[in-house]
Scaffold this motif. Structure first.
Motif, PDB file in Angstrom:
ATOM      1  N   PHE A 103      29.148   8.807  30.600  1.00 51.61           N
ATOM      2  CA  PHE A 103      28.377   9.472  29.946  1.00 51.61           C
ATOM      3  C   PHE A 103      29.210  10.427  28.819  1.00 51.61           C
ATOM      4  O   PHE A 103      30.331  10.518  28.651  1.00 51.61           O
ATOM      5  N   ASP A 104      28.256  11.239  28.018  1.00 47.31           N
ATOM      6  CA  ASP A 104      28.724  12.130  27.007  1.00 47.31           C
ATOM      7  C   ASP A 104      29.460  13.272  27.751  1.00 47.31           C
ATOM      8  O   ASP A 104      28.915  14.357  27.866  1.00 47.31           O
ATOM      9  N   VAL A 105      30.560  13.084  27.705  1.00 47.28           N
ATOM     10  CA  VAL A 105      31.562  14.109  28.364  1.00 47.28           C
ATOM     11  C   VAL A 105      31.424  15.620  27.729  1.00 47.28           C
ATOM     12  O   VAL A 105      31.692  16.482  28.271  1.00 47.28           O
ATOM     13  N   ALA A 106      31.408  15.381  26.372  1.00 51.06           N
ATOM     14  CA  ALA A 106      31.410  16.835  25.609  1.00 51.06           C
ATOM     15  C   ALA A 106      29.932  17.348  25.687  1.00 51.06           C
ATOM     16  O   ALA A 106      30.168  18.829  25.759  1.00 51.06           O
ATOM     17  N   PHE A 107      29.143  16.683  26.030  1.00 48.60           N
ATOM     18  CA  PHE A 107      27.939  17.276  26.284  1.00 48.60           C
ATOM     19  C   PHE A 107      27.836  18.011  27.649  1.00 48.60           C
ATOM     20  O   PHE A 107      27.476  19.250  27.656  1.00 48.60           O
ATOM     21  N   VAL A 108      28.486  17.382  28.613  1.00 48.57           N
ATOM     22  CA  VAL A 108      28.367  17.907  29.959  1.00 48.57           C
ATOM     23  C   VAL A 108      29.600  19.091  30.202  1.00 48.57           C
ATOM     24  O   VAL A 108      29.109  20.089  30.536  1.00 48.57           O
ATOM     25  N   ALA A 109      30.701  18.835  29.451  1.00 45.98           N
ATOM     26  CA  ALA A 109      31.632  19.997  29.460  1.00 45.98           C
ATOM     27  C   ALA A 109      31.410  21.099  28.852  1.00 45.98           C
ATOM     28  O   ALA A 109      31.463  22.270  29.261  1.00 45.98           O
ATOM     29  N   PHE A 110      30.391  21.031  27.699  1.00 47.71           N
ATOM     30  CA  PHE A 110      30.271  22.175  26.927  1.00 47.71           C
ATOM     31  C   PHE A 110      29.002  23.040  27.750  1.00 47.71           C
ATOM     32  O   PHE A 110      29.386  24.386  27.529  1.00 47.71           O
ATOM     33  N   HIS A 111      28.110  22.534  28.548  1.00 46.97           N
ATOM     34  CA  HIS A 111      27.098  23.108  29.320  1.00 46.97           C
ATOM     35  C   HIS A 111      27.818  23.777  30.375  1.00 46.97           C
ATOM     36  O   HIS A 111      27.246  24.971  30.756  1.00 46.97           O
ATOM     37  N   HIS A 112      28.879  23.247  31.048  1.00 49.37           N
ATOM     38  CA  HIS A 112      29.455  23.746  32.099  1.00 49.37           C
ATOM     39  C   HIS A 112      30.526  24.829  31.986  1.00 49.37           C
ATOM     40  O   HIS A 112      30.442  26.114  32.398  1.00 49.37           O
ATOM     41  N   THR A 113      30.916  24.662  30.598  1.00 50.39           N
ATOM     42  CA  THR A 113      31.838  26.096  30.006  1.00 50.39           C
ATOM     43  C   THR A 113      31.002  27.150  29.983  1.00 50.39           C
ATOM     44  O   THR A 113      31.528  28.323  30.306  1.00 50.39           O
ATOM     45  N   LEU A 114      29.732  26.724  29.213  1.00 52.67           N
ATOM     46  CA  LEU A 114      29.138  27.888  28.808  1.00 52.67           C
ATOM     47  C   LEU A 114      28.537  28.628  29.854  1.00 52.67           C
ATOM     48  O   LEU A 114      28.654  29.832  30.118  1.00 52.67           O
ATOM     49  N   ARG A 115      28.146  27.877  30.910  1.00 51.95           N
ATOM     50  CA  ARG A 115      27.772  28.798  32.314  1.00 51.95           C
ATOM     51  C   ARG A 115      29.006  29.262  32.977  1.00 51.95           C
ATOM     52  O   ARG A 115      28.695  30.434  33.532  1.00 51.95           O
ATOM     53  N   THR A 116      30.161  28.760  32.969  1.00 51.05           N
ATOM     54  CA  THR A 116      31.391  29.261  33.432  1.00 51.05           C
ATOM     55  C   THR A 116      31.512  30.766  33.018  1.00 51.05           C
ATOM     56  O   THR A 116      31.935  31.676  33.468  1.00 51.05           O
ATOM     57  N   ILE A 117      31.506  30.729  31.634  1.00 50.16           N
ATOM     58  CA  ILE A 117      31.867  32.042  30.815  1.00 50.16           C
ATOM     59  C   ILE A 117      30.795  33.190  31.106  1.00 50.16           C
ATOM     60  O   ILE A 117      30.959  34.116  31.329  1.00 50.16           O
ATOM     61  N   LEU A 118      29.436  32.499  31.268  1.00 50.27           N
ATOM     62  CA  LEU A 118      28.326  33.543  31.564  1.00 50.27           C
ATOM     63  C   LEU A 118      28.365  34.074  32.903  1.00 50.27           C
ATOM     64  O   LEU A 118      28.302  35.340  32.996  1.00 50.27           O
ATOM     65  N   VAL A 119      28.919  33.280  33.707  1.00 45.89           N
ATOM     66  CA  VAL A 119      29.110  33.819  35.098  1.00 45.89           C
ATOM     67  C   VAL A 119      30.103  34.835  35.271  1.00 45.89           C
ATOM     68  O   VAL A 119      30.090  35.929  35.912  1.00 45.89           O
ATOM     69  N   PHE A 120      31.332  34.604  34.466  1.00 45.06           N
ATOM     70  CA  PHE A 120      32.467  35.243  34.545  1.00 45.06           C
ATOM     71  C   PHE A 120      32.099  36.564  34.072  1.00 45.06           C
ATOM     72  O   PHE A 120      32.646  37.506  34.349  1.00 45.06           O
ATOM     73  N   MET A 121      31.480  36.671  32.960  1.00 48.17           N
ATOM     74  CA  MET A 121      31.126  37.900  32.258  1.00 48.17           C
ATOM     75  C   MET A 121      30.049  38.730  32.941  1.00 48.17           C
ATOM     76  O   MET A 121      30.069  40.084  33.200  1.00 48.17           O
ATOM     77  N   SER A 122      29.017  38.064  33.577  1.00 46.33           N
ATOM     78  CA  SER A 122      27.795  38.806  34.258  1.00 46.33           C
ATOM     79  C   SER A 122      28.050  39.274  35.653  1.00 46.33           C
ATOM     80  O   SER A 122      27.481  40.212  36.226  1.00 46.33           O
TER      81      SER A 122
END
Length: 330
Positions: free
Chosen positions: A297-316
């Motif tokens: 599958f499109d790894v960039a698509f998958v990784a981008f969304h997971h990285t975004l969630r990781t950053i949001l969780v880490f900040m919030s």
């Protein structure tokens, strides 16, 4: 079986530890070996971000927005279930139900609640259920041909012996420098996000061009699958059976929310359901991106969304946890 190296390692280690209790103390993947594998996997994930990815990010606004919204909703529902229905104290409930950021949640749990092992169990159950079910989901939805295709994708990847010295040096350099810079900047999950960030930057600018390496992808599956299997083998089910039931219900709440939104988005956007599912489902950043890599599958698509969630969780998470009442108590 789909993803045979990964699933074989997971079930092989888990069953061995369950059947032979004396083995459990020896099961596990040493950190000195596990971290370099994840660091290298980060470089390979970053290598999927090409120059054309920049133009694609703007087209992902719908899935990014949906992922952020559903993450907030399932977190709230999980918190209400654990706190209101099951009587968990507020901080413990939040740390258990957060869909992602398991490293940060477990670290904070050690300082803020007595039952840090419960937080670890909740996140382990979530990752394991998602990790085990996703390959079978591929087989059910897309059939045996999809499983064969995923194994063929792995076989046709270049071998490490096909790389020249420049590519090998570049791979090692991106892995090492990315990890060190992330640690210096105190970025969460430095062994993963550091190499992903530096490798992505190098490939987005056209400065680097690295292929996926067959042997390394196989090794990553064995290491990650074996590590999860060893953790499962050591869980004292008799002592935590009540928490295990709550953890399973919490996972069902999370999965129900994400699968509903994934179906809707797939119908609206005409994008593959499994591709959206891998981008949304909180099964661990490197676990899920590894599945995307293996399945083609499109790894960039998958990784981008997971990285975004990781950053949001880490900040919030620190902000939310400090607003909730609760402290260590007997």
């Amino acid at each position: 079986m789909p993803a045979p190296y990964l699933m074989g390692a997971l079930f092989g280690v888990w069953i061995s530890g369950a059947v032979l209790p004396p083995l459990r103390q020896y099961l596990g993947v040493a950190r000195w070996f596990h971290v370099p594998i994840v660091v290298g996997l980060g470089v390979l994930i970053g290598a999927t971000f090409r120059q054309e990815t920049i133009s694609q990010v703007s087209a992902w606004w719908l899935t990014m927005t949906a992922m952020i919204v559903v993450t907030g909703i399932v977190t709230l529902l999980g918190y209400l279930f654990l706190h209101k229905r099951r009587g968990y104290e507020p901080r413990l409930a939040l740390l258990c139900c957060i869909p992602g950021g398991q490293v940060e949640a477990i670290t904070m749990a050690r300082e803020m609640v007595d039952k840090d092992y419960v937080v670890a169990l909740f996140h382990l159950v979530r990752v394991v259920i998602i990790f085990i079910s996703t390959p079978f989901l591929l087989a059910v939805i897309e059939g045996h041909e999809a499983v064969e295709r995923s194994n063929t994708i792995l076989q046709v990847m270049p071998s490490i012996f096909d790389l020249n010295m420049h590519q090998i040096s570049l791979f090692i350099g991106l892995a090492t420098v990315g990890y060190l810079v992330a640690r210096l900047c105190r970025i969460p999950m430095p062994h993963m996000l550091g190499p992903i960030g530096l490798s992505s930057l190098a490939h987005l600018t056209g400065w680097a061009e690295l292929p996926r390496v067959n042997e390394f992808v196989i090794l990553a599956q064995l290491v990650i699958g074996g590590a999860i299997g060893s953790r499962l083998a050591k869980v004292p089910f008799r002592d935590v059976f009540g928490y295990l039931k709550d953890a399973t219900v919490n996972v069902m709440i999370i999965l129900s929310g994400y699968v509903t939104v994934a179906i809707i988005i797939a119908h609206i956007s005409h994008v593959s359901f499994l591709s959206i599912w891998l981008a949304f489902v909180p099964g661990g950043l490197y676990e899920v991106t590894l599945l995307a890599l293996v399945f083609g599958f499109d790894v960039a698509f998958v990784a981008f969304h997971h990285t975004l969630r990781t950053i949001l969780v880490f900040m919030s998470l620190p902000i939310l946890i400090n607003r909730l009442k609760g402290s260590k108590s007997s």
